[in-house]
Design an enzyme around this catalytic site. Structure first.
Site, PDB file in Angstrom:
ATOM      1  N   GLU A  83       0.760  -1.044   0.053  1.00 49.67           N
ATOM      2  CA  GLU A  83       0.194  -0.153   0.169  1.00 49.67           C
ATOM      3  C   GLU A  83       1.021   1.611  -0.354  1.00 49.67           C
ATOM      4  O   GLU A  83       0.087   2.149  -1.042  1.00 49.67           O
ATOM      5  CB  GLU A  83      -0.505  -0.108   1.199  1.00 49.67           C
ATOM      6  N   ARG A  87       0.751   3.460  -3.358  1.00 45.99           N
ATOM      7  CA  ARG A  87       0.479   5.313  -3.304  1.00 45.99           C
ATOM      8  C   ARG A  87       0.983   6.026  -3.034  1.00 45.99           C
ATOM      9  O   ARG A  87       0.985   7.056  -3.275  1.00 45.99           O
ATOM     10  CB  ARG A  87      -0.860   4.965  -1.796  1.00 45.99           C
ATOM     11  N   ASP A 216      -4.615  -9.879  -8.369  1.00 50.47           N
ATOM     12  CA  ASP A 216      -4.235  -8.894  -9.374  1.00 50.47           C
ATOM     13  C   ASP A 216      -3.133  -8.195 -10.374  1.00 50.47           C
ATOM     14  O   ASP A 216      -2.953  -8.113 -11.500  1.00 50.47           O
ATOM     15  CB  ASP A 216      -5.997  -8.020  -9.320  1.00 50.47           C
ATOM     16  N   GLU A 350     -11.823   0.574 -10.575  1.00 55.86           N
ATOM     17  CA  GLU A 350     -11.681  -0.469 -11.835  1.00 55.86           C
ATOM     18  C   GLU A 350     -13.034  -1.062 -12.899  1.00 55.86           C
ATOM     19  O   GLU A 350     -11.893  -0.514 -13.847  1.00 55.86           O
ATOM     20  CB  GLU A 350     -11.332  -2.560 -10.855  1.00 55.86           C
TER      21      GLU A 350
HETATM   22  C1  DMJ Z   1      -6.489   0.732  -5.190  1.00 59.03           C
HETATM   23  O1  DMJ Z   1      -5.574   0.948  -4.093  1.00 59.03           O
HETATM   24  C2  DMJ Z   1      -5.585   0.091  -6.640  1.00 59.03           C
HETATM   25  O2  DMJ Z   1      -6.469  -0.171  -7.021  1.00 59.03           O
HETATM   26  C3  DMJ Z   1      -5.051  -1.393  -6.108  1.00 59.03           C
HETATM   27  O3  DMJ Z   1      -4.258  -2.088  -7.054  1.00 59.03           O
HETATM   28  C4  DMJ Z   1      -6.379  -2.413  -5.503  1.00 59.03           C
HETATM   29  N1  DMJ Z   1      -7.054  -1.716  -4.955  1.00 59.03           N
HETATM   30  C5  DMJ Z   1      -7.611   0.173  -4.588  1.00 59.03           C
HETATM   31  C6  DMJ Z   1      -8.768   0.214  -5.497  1.00 59.03           C
HETATM   32  O4  DMJ Z   1      -9.904  -1.042  -5.396  1.00 59.03           O
END
Ligand code: DMJ
Length: 456
Positions: A83, A87, A216, A350
């Site tokens: 995270e 971010r 993912d 998404e």
């Molecule tokens: C975000 O922090 C990023 O897109 C991550 O890859 C998946 N989760 C959240 C958004 O849903």
């Protein structure tokens, strides 16, 4: 419109939660998530590039000043490496490349250095959690037999390559190349990558495979690593297209009603469920279509279009026209959430992200229409006096708000909406690759790593 939305989200954050990680838009106060430990200002760092792109100059300036004076990594905090990387490192890198302001480069490298002890494991597969003061790492207690998570350690590559590029220190790139090496040495069940890998033994944990949560962005970063390297990273390319092949064979199915979906694979058995998170894959398949082996380009675009359609259905089949966290294709339903704890929508990007890629790559107007439907639904159900809130049940008649304005709403959802309704030459795909938090990073040209840095 997305600009107005951004203003509303930002102004309220600024008013009620300035300097804290996120805003609680109903109770009008700060929200702190333990994902960032006591690193503060997640919304500010996540929003920097969106403010810049939307030309919100005053706000960008305030945000920059906050970063200069207050963003501090010398804290005793246990953080999520993933995270914080996507971010904070991603946000700072994009802010640097867009604005050219040195402070962002400096902070990104400083934070990158703080993350390095996470790689001190027998295999070099990093821990999920790290105390950035002591340098002690560990894994999520719930993760299969002490494993690290594919989508976490597999989503450091783009940022770490840029950290090496900007600092001149090869160590960052070496760490992520080693992750690749470990993965390449392992046998993969049916050519699939399990979500769990033990950093001590170097063995897979449970054989669960997902293109949604836990898996993912690993797949996303294989493709984007190749694109970001000006198509020189042949390893990334091969791993991506091989993985897609296995995913198609083992996970992608069509419902009796004709909707293509991506199921979850558990030791050879399929769970016919698709997460909102999985909807990013529509955009990924389309983005990767161009490089697909031999005659597969059209097929990958088509796959992207079908996933976009299915995810749009998951929105359209709710009362609020916003998609649930997960939807199923079993027990007589298609693209509908059946469990109460899967009916929420937390401002995730998404589906809009996939509309944006599909729009840019096909110019079929339906993607803008679908994006517009999402704008209307967000305005109707998520906008409150104090910002934007997630919703507990998208099938219900009345909104029950979860009282969180996620930082990714500003970095991703609103940015992708803005791009969906902009010209293609704003952050063109030939020059920019978006990290998984929608932070644009420039393609590193093979002949000249620096010249393109300030391409806009
Ligand atoms: C975000 O922090 C990023 O897109 C991550 O890859 C998946 N989760 C959240 C958004 O849903």
């Amino acid at each position: 419109v997305s600009l107005q939305m951004m203003k509303h989200a930002w102004d309220n954050y600024k008013h009620y939660a300035w300097g804290l990680n996120e805003l609680k838009p109903i109770s009008k106060q700060g929200h702190s998530s333990n994902l960032f430990g006591n690193i503060q200002g997640a919304t500010i760092v996540d929003a920097l590039d969106t403010l810049y792109i939307m030309e919100m100059k005053e706000e960008f300036k305030e945000a920059k000043e906050w970063v200069e004076k207050n963003l501090d990594f010398n804290v005793n905090a246990e953080i999520s490496v993933f995270e914080v990387n996507i971010r904070f490192v991603g946000g700072l890198l994009s802010a640097y490349y867009l604005s050219g302001e040195e402070v962002f480069r400096k902070k990104a490298v400083e934070l990158g250095e703080k993350l390095l002890p996470a790689f001190n494991t027998p295999t070099g597969i990093p821990w999920a959690l790290l105390n950035i003061k002591s340098g002690i790492g560990r894994n999520w207690p719930w993760a299969s037999g002490g494993s690290s998570i594919l989508a976490e350690f597999g989503t450091l590559h783009l940022e770490f390559v840029h950290l090496s590029h900007l600092s001149g220190n090869p160590v960052f790139a070496e760490k992520v190349m080693n992750i690749r090496k470990v993965l390449n040495r392992l046998d993969k069940p049916e050519g699939l990558y399990p979500n769990y890998l033990n950093p001590s033994s170097g063995q897979w944990g449970q054989h669960h495979v997902s293109i949604g949560g836990l898996g993912d962005s690993f797949y996303e970063y294989l493709l984007k690593a190749w694109l970001m390297s000006d198509k020189t990273d042949e390893d990334g390319k091969k791993m991506y297209y091989d993985a897609v092949q296995a995913i198609e064979t083992h996970l992608i199915r069509k419902s009796s009603g004709g909707l293509t979906y991506i199921a979850e694979w558990k030791g050879g058995l399929l769970e016919h469920k698709m997460g909102h998170l999985t909807c990013f894959a529509g955009g990924m398949f389309a983005l990767g279509a161009d490089g697909a082996p031999s005659d597969k380009t059209g097929h990958h675009i088509e796959l992207g279009a079908e996933i976009a359609r299915t995810c749009h259905e998951s929105y359209d089949r709710t009362r609020m026209k916003l998609g649930p966290e997960a939807f199923r294709f079993d027990g007589g339903v298609e693209a509908i959430a059946t469990r109460q704890n899967e009916k929420y929508y937390i401002l995730r990007p998404e589906v809009i992200e996939t509309y944006m890629y599909m729009w840019r790559l096909t110019h079929d107007p339906k993607y803008r229409q679908w994006g517009w439907e999402a704008v209307e639904a967000l305005e109707k159900h998520c906008r409150v006096d104090g910002g934007y809130s997630g919703i507990r049940d998208v099938y219900s008649n009345h909104e029950s708000h979860d009282d969180v304005q996620q930082s990714f709403f500003l970095s991703e959802t609103l940015k992708y909406l803005y791009l969906l309704f902009s010209e293609d030459d704003l952050l063109p795909f030939e020059h920019w690759v978006f990290n998984t938090e929608a932070h644009p990073l420039p393609v590193l040209r093979k002949d000249d790593g620096n010249k393109e840095e300030n391409q806009k």
